[in-house]
Design an enzyme around this catalytic site. Sequence first.
Site, PDB file in Angstrom:
ATOM      1  N   CYS A 380     -12.659  -5.833  -4.238  1.00 52.65           N
ATOM      2  CA  CYS A 380     -12.840  -6.783  -5.332  1.00 52.65           C
ATOM      3  C   CYS A 380     -13.854  -6.253  -6.341  1.00 52.65           C
ATOM      4  CB  CYS A 380     -13.221  -8.155  -4.793  1.00 52.65           C
ATOM      5  SG  CYS A 380     -12.953  -9.492  -5.985  1.00 52.65           S
ATOM      6  N   HIS A 506      -8.870  -8.986  -1.085  1.00 52.06           N
ATOM      7  CA  HIS A 506      -9.829  -9.004   0.027  1.00 52.06           C
ATOM      8  C   HIS A 506      -9.103  -8.767   1.352  1.00 52.06           C
ATOM      9  CE1 HIS A 506     -13.554 -10.526  -1.951  1.00 52.06           C
ATOM     10  NE2 HIS A 506     -12.689 -10.979  -2.840  1.00 52.06           N
ATOM     11  N   GLU A 508     -10.214  -7.899   4.143  1.00 51.33           N
ATOM     12  CA  GLU A 508     -10.987  -8.308   5.327  1.00 51.33           C
ATOM     13  C   GLU A 508     -10.532  -9.644   5.886  1.00 51.33           C
ATOM     14  OE1 GLU A 508     -13.664  -9.682   1.798  1.00 51.33           O
ATOM     15  OE2 GLU A 508     -12.165  -8.138   2.244  1.00 51.33           O
TER      16      GLU A 508
END
Length: 534
Positions: A380, A506, A508
């Site tokens: 990001c 993102h 994650e």
Amino acid sequence: MTKYVFVTGGVVSGLGKGIVAASLGRLLKLRGLKVAAQKFDPYMNVDPGTMNPIQHGEVFVTEDGAETDLDLGHYERFIDENLTKYSNLTSGKVFFKVLERERRGEYLGQTVQIIPHVTDETKAFIRKNVELTKADVMITEIGGTIGDIESQHFLEAIRQFSQEVGRENCVFIHVCLVPYVSGSDEYKSKPTQHSVKELQAIGIHPDIIVTRSDGEVGEDIRKKIALFCNVKQDCVISDITLPCLYQSPLMLHANGLDKVVARELKLKGKLNLAPWRQLVKRIRSRKGSVDIALVGKYVKLHDSYLSVVEALYAAGYENGKNVNIVWVDSDDVTDENAPEIFKGVNGIIVPGGFGKRGIEGMISSCRYAREKGLPYFGICLGMQVMVMEFARNVARLSNATSGEFDENAKYKVIDIMPDQKGISEKGGTMRLGGYPCKIVKGTVMERAYGEEEITERHRHRYEFNNDFREILERNGLVLSGLSPDGRIVETVELKRNNFFLGAQFHPEFKSRPNRAHPLFKEFIKSAIQEKNNG
């Protein structure tokens, strides 16, 4: 009929109610049950989207674009189910909805009150999540601590709810601190007794008490808690501190948590712990390590990057290595001291964030990685930093920046999305949730995913500025992931580095301990190669 588990906490906050809820969810799923989870947070913010990460920790984003509490990340990682916008409810959100309905005249002139209007809205939220997920078991965690004024309406709502669906279809689990007093060399049950008394005064009688402690409290203390708190002896479950979060389901199973929940709710299904035992075995069998520098502006609170950290660890599990995180405050990094700060690290990751503070330090970190050939992973804001650094130092666009930091800059290589211009409200107005991305062949993206099109979760307002596509590509920046219509740049890479990649999304949020995210897995693999070649 759906069964319900409500998890509350007592004595102090931060005991790990979320880990207990998530661990139970995994154990019930391993029994073949469909499990869903949700969190009720007492704070008055509508959601955590505008809260400072240093104060609250990370904001976890669901596939359908809800900005939620970080505990939902634990739920997704443990239970391995995508959660929804009905998985997180705050006091602010429920009051906001009630007031909106009052303004529309939906209460037909009634005096709007906590009971029944706020409690009814809360109960409807639980039912909506069940309707959406078709869950066999719904686990609801109540944030905060018993006695907090902010959470009383949530407790009243679940008390009413248990009566409406039948007490035999609900289990209340109360997680309490059992402190160790070194002077007398013993664990003390009195705080738990007082906390349970407070809960009973509200009208909720806990069926199970989970004792949170650093060590084993002992049989005598558990018997005492059972007697004084009026619960069955085998319903007092020890929850001790462990070196790895993912050992918690096995420990809680060994202490009987899922067994008594299944008994009390008359749940069927044979438990198969083999997959989770295999995960824990893989975690324990790691040999050697790699050092990854995490460069961020919120490093004073490590929970600000909780999902990033867990994704790094998961990638380490699959690569058979321990991942040591070197925490670096981006405010401290300059071109001059970068060699000293990053001495000995095998890779650099720059995660997301907002605002101008610390940006120059991130750019210096990215430059150091590029010039030294270190694996770099920008997420990001970290991707935007990578574009700015490349524009400045390779494409010679002096002082290239983002429109977020300087609206009047000449080279805004990152700028606000056209459909975001004119929006004045900050909460919930970004590009949020899952969006598709087409992968360009012959790239690290293709190597990592092995697919032509993927879906990843977003949380941002600014994008790669297409006005600078041609000049940046001409200088060697590879646009390796694009929206299906080719309009939005999702990922960028450099070819001459083994792993030098920035992702606007993102990744994650979609990583799991037993299934590392492809990009994190590839990043750690490259860091291992970097160490071996060093």
